[in-house]
Design a protein around this motif. Structure first.
Motif, PDB file in Angstrom:
ATOM      1  N   ASP A 166       0.818  -1.219   0.000  1.00 16.45           N
ATOM      2  CA  ASP A 166       0.000   0.000   0.000  1.00 16.45           C
ATOM      3  C   ASP A 166       0.850   1.267   0.000  1.00 16.45           C
ATOM      4  N   LEU A 167       2.137   1.133  -0.229  1.00 19.16           N
ATOM      5  CA  LEU A 167       2.990   2.313  -0.319  1.00 19.16           C
ATOM      6  C   LEU A 167       2.940   2.882  -1.738  1.00 19.16           C
ATOM      7  N   GLY A 168       2.956   4.173  -1.853  1.00 22.93           N
ATOM      8  CA  GLY A 168       2.978   4.801  -3.171  1.00 22.93           C
ATOM      9  C   GLY A 168       4.346   4.666  -3.814  1.00 22.93           C
ATOM     10  N   PRO A 169       4.452   5.022  -5.118  1.00 20.51           N
ATOM     11  CA  PRO A 169       5.731   4.870  -5.831  1.00 20.51           C
ATOM     12  C   PRO A 169       6.855   5.704  -5.241  1.00 20.51           C
ATOM     13  N   GLN A 170       6.538   6.890  -4.691  1.00 17.10           N
ATOM     14  CA  GLN A 170       7.595   7.720  -4.124  1.00 17.10           C
ATOM     15  C   GLN A 170       8.181   7.086  -2.860  1.00 17.10           C
ATOM     16  N   ARG A 172       8.094   3.869  -2.139  1.00 15.43           N
ATOM     17  CA  ARG A 172       8.818   2.665  -2.539  1.00 15.43           C
ATOM     18  C   ARG A 172      10.194   3.019  -3.098  1.00 15.43           C
ATOM     19  N   GLY A 234       3.265  12.128   4.676  1.00 11.91           N
ATOM     20  CA  GLY A 234       4.030  12.713   3.586  1.00 11.91           C
ATOM     21  C   GLY A 234       4.751  13.979   3.987  1.00 11.91           C
ATOM     22  N   ARG A 240      -2.062   9.015   6.236  1.00 13.64           N
ATOM     23  CA  ARG A 240      -3.153   8.107   5.905  1.00 13.64           C
ATOM     24  C   ARG A 240      -2.827   6.718   6.449  1.00 13.64           C
ATOM     25  N   LEU A 242      -2.448   2.777   6.493  1.00 15.60           N
ATOM     26  CA  LEU A 242      -1.977   1.839   5.486  1.00 15.60           C
ATOM     27  C   LEU A 242      -2.718   0.509   5.590  1.00 15.60           C
TER      28      LEU A 242
END
Length: 693
Positions: A166-170, A172, A234, A240, A242
């Motif tokens: 559930d991590l975003g590309p940034q 990761r 962020g 948020r 996870l």
């Protein structure tokens, strides 16, 4: 300097053994060193996950191993135990330590084993701080046990694997640039205290991870081995929750059922329904007389002598005992345990050879009769070198030999008919070799000692062996004479040091103390007083054993020779007559303590000294360099000026009071141990020699 870190290769074992043998602070010391063949066998027996080797120009300079078991302990599902983490001194200030650790954890994430366990000597402040800096937390005992270490856990791989989907590309991308956990985790202090926080009745630990400009907070349920909740924040401060991915395994939580009991003739057997551990209790003996682990139907997951993982066992009563069954898929182990007329029989039938069994003899005082019939006092480093750090270096016992242990009230005999190795004089590894009928049979004999009779006359063929030179039978009491006539006694007790910082009898300095400084002594990172009191885990506790006198309590002065710890409700005081021919008396009260109470002393002895012990109605004279740990009813040690310090329970003390002596690189440590919730008193005297009264 070009360092390469790679997996272990065939042929590395002898170079690694040479590295360990060159340095006294290596992580797995065995007296006399370890051979390459023994190291190779150790790696095989531990069911090694991975073993990393740091090499500089073809020379091994560091190691890091991840294991499913270590002899002492056995990992649960999803766990690996880190050990043999060692870097040559010349390389410890560089990046090699962090690289070994980080590459090992990366291997864990890829393998699906997500919780790292390790033990560390808290007196090794460099290693302890390093582990804390890379996210290791304390979820159990926070002070060193008998083995000298505390256990730490690292849940970062579990956290990252649980939230990764559930991590975003940034985030990761930031995770992909990770090269050291030391830059990820929020700093933790290096105090010896638990990191567990109780939330809704659940034991949890919290993590705060920094991945570039992003922050991940997570709460881990340490008993179930899962992440309870996690959140990512962020750069703008927006967070948020996870979505969590369950780990690829299930941790079997212990049920802690009542043990199954049976017995006769003054003996009681208890079988733990969770892990199959067998304990034999005896009238007149403090703690188990004998402990035997369950072998497991998975040969690569044997229980350790300190800990075994919970198992699904079926336990049913049979005549004079129980039958225990464990099934692992198509494999099965059935153990029938009975006790009749003092003989314990453990019969095992199996579809595939199971794991090894560890057995601990619970006699702390007395004599051990080795396979050659030689008698040795029971203790670490006496008669058998202590191979508990590397079981593969233990001593094989020839078939047909007889082993015997002789105490004051009980004797134990073990006829060797199957593979047996002596790890030390009171710890054995037993293999299971099936007979013609497909059953492996183990036998252990227990016999009470008749009044005035050595238990050896009842147990084992070594019973008639003559005592060694320097050993006299019958307990004797030293002369109570001071080192000089009319000497002045001076005692200083300091609350900030938690004990006695100075004791002199005339010109004789009785105790060592670094006060007002604090130093390392053995496995105690906070040594200050030369005599102090602590509450410790039980001397016979399987999981840890007796500790090392680390003092968490805050003490207040009751009077010039009395201290009180209000939080623990422990009080102790000294009575010191002016006449130095009279002993000093230490009275201790701890009515609410669930733990054993220990009066510790660091006597002012030379580096190597002589100790005279009364143990199981016999007297032993030993050099302090010849043992690591030994128990006694009373002990007399030679001080630096040639005087002798005698320690023994005061008249009327409880019968379970005992004295432990430990030889450490820091010097001799004496612990006067009494059971929980029992007032006790100790008598301490300086005299001219250990002569008979």
């Amino acid at each position: 300097m070009s360092i390469t870190i790679r997996p272990y290769q065939e042929g590395d074992a002898h170079d690694i053994a040479a590295l360990y043998n060159r340095h006294r602070d290596n992580p797995n010391p065995v007296a006399g060193g370890i051979t390459g063949d023994e190291l190779e066998r150790e790696l095989a027996e531990r069911d090694t996950g991975t073993f990393l080797v740091a090499v500089d120009g073809g020379r091994v300079v560091g190691t890091f191993g991840l294991f499913h078991n270590t002899g002492r302990r056995s990992a649960r599902a999803g766990e690996l135990i880190a050990d043999m983490f060692f870097v040559a001194p010349a390389y410890r200030n560089g990046v090699i330590t962090g690289r070994l650790f980080t590459e090992a954890v990366e291997w864990m994430v890829q393998s699906g084993c997500l919780v790292l366990r390790l033990t560390v000597n808290p007196a090794n402040s460099v290693a302890f701080k390093l582990y804390r800096r890379v996210g290791c937390v304390s979820v159990g005992q926070t002070v060193p046990g008998e083995d000298g270490n505390v256990e730490l856990h690292n849940y970062i791989p579990l956290v990252l694997r649980s939230v990764f989907a559930d991590l975003g590309p940034q985030v990761r991308s930031a995770l992909g640039g990770l090269n050291s956990f030391g830059t990820v985790t929020e700093a933790r202090d290096d105090e010896l205290r638990s990191d567990v926080r109780l939330v809704d009745g659940v034991r949890t630990v919290d993590y705060h991870l920094a991945l570039g400009e992003f922050r991940i907070t997570a709460s881990v349920d340490v008993d179930r081995g899962v992440v309870r909740e996690a959140e990512v924040t962020g750069p703008d401060g927006t967070g948020r929750a996870l979505r969590l991915t369950e780990p690829p395994y299930h941790v079997r939580a212990p049920r802690r059922p009542e043990p199954h009991r049976f017995g006769s003739g003054g003996l009681t057997c208890e079988v733990d329904g969770d892990d199959g551990t067998l304990s034999v209790l005896a009238e007149g003996h403090h703690g188990p007389l004998f402990v035997s682990t369950w072998p497991s139907c998975r040969a690569d997951r044997p229980a350790g002598w300190r800990e075994g993982e919970p198992r699904d066992l079926d336990v049913v009563p049979v005549d004079n005992g129980v039958r225990i069954t464990e099934r692992c898929g198509d494999d099965e182990v059935v153990g029938t345990v009975t006790l009749t007329e003092g003989t314990l029989r453990q019969d095992f039938a199996f579809t595939r050879r199971p794991g090894r069994i560890f057995q601990t003899v619970g006699l702390r005082q007395g004599a051990f009769v080795d396979p050659d019939g030689e008698r040795h006092p029971i203790g670490l480093g006496l008669g058998v070198r202590d191979a508990s750090e590397a079981v593969a270096a233990s001593q094989a016992v020839p078939a047909g030999a007889e082993l015997a242990w002789q105490g004051t009230s009980w004797g134990i005999g073990l006829p060797v008919r199957e593979p047996v190795r002596l790890i030390h004089s009171a710890l054995l590894e037993r293999g299971l070799a099936a007979g013609p009928d497909g059953v492996a049979r183990l036998r252990t004999d227990f016999r009470p000692a008749d009044a005035g009779t050595d238990a050896a006359t009842h147990v084992g063929t070594g019973a008639g062996a003559a005592p060694r030179a320097g050993v006299a039978t019958g307990a004797v009491r030293p002369v109570r004479s001071g080192p000089t006539s009319g000497a002045v006694r001076r005692l200083e007790l300091t609350a900030s040091a938690a004990g006695v910082t100075s004791w002199k009898e005339g010109a004789t300095k009785v105790l060592r103390s670094p006060y007002p400084r604090t130093r390392v002594f053995g496995y105690n990172p906070r040594w200050s007083a030369g005599m102090w009191v602590t509450a410790e885990n039980s001397r016979f506790g399987r999981a840890s054993g007796l500790g090392w006198g680390v003092r968490p309590a805050a003490w207040e002065e009751k009077h010039p020779l009395g201290l009180y710890a209000p939080r623990e409700r422990i009080g102790w005081e000294l009575t010191a007559p002016e006449d130095t021919a009279e002993p000093v008396r230490a009275d201790i009260q701890a009515p609410d303590s669930e733990e054993e109470i220990v009066l510790w002393l660091t006597p002012n002895t030379p580096r190597e000294t002589t100790v005279v012990l009364d143990s199981a109605d016999a007297r032993w004279e030993l050099g302090s360099a010849g043992f690591r740990q030994i128990w006694a009813t009373a002990a007399t040690v030679r001080l630096a000026d040639g005087s002798w310090l005698d320690c023994r329970p005061a008249e009327g003390a409880c019968p379970q009071a005992e004295i432990v002596l430990r030889t450490t690189p820091s010097g001799l440590l004496i612990g006067c141990v009494s059971p929980a919730r029992r007032p006790t008193a100790w008598q301490l005297a300086v005299h001219s020699g250990p002569t008979r009264s």
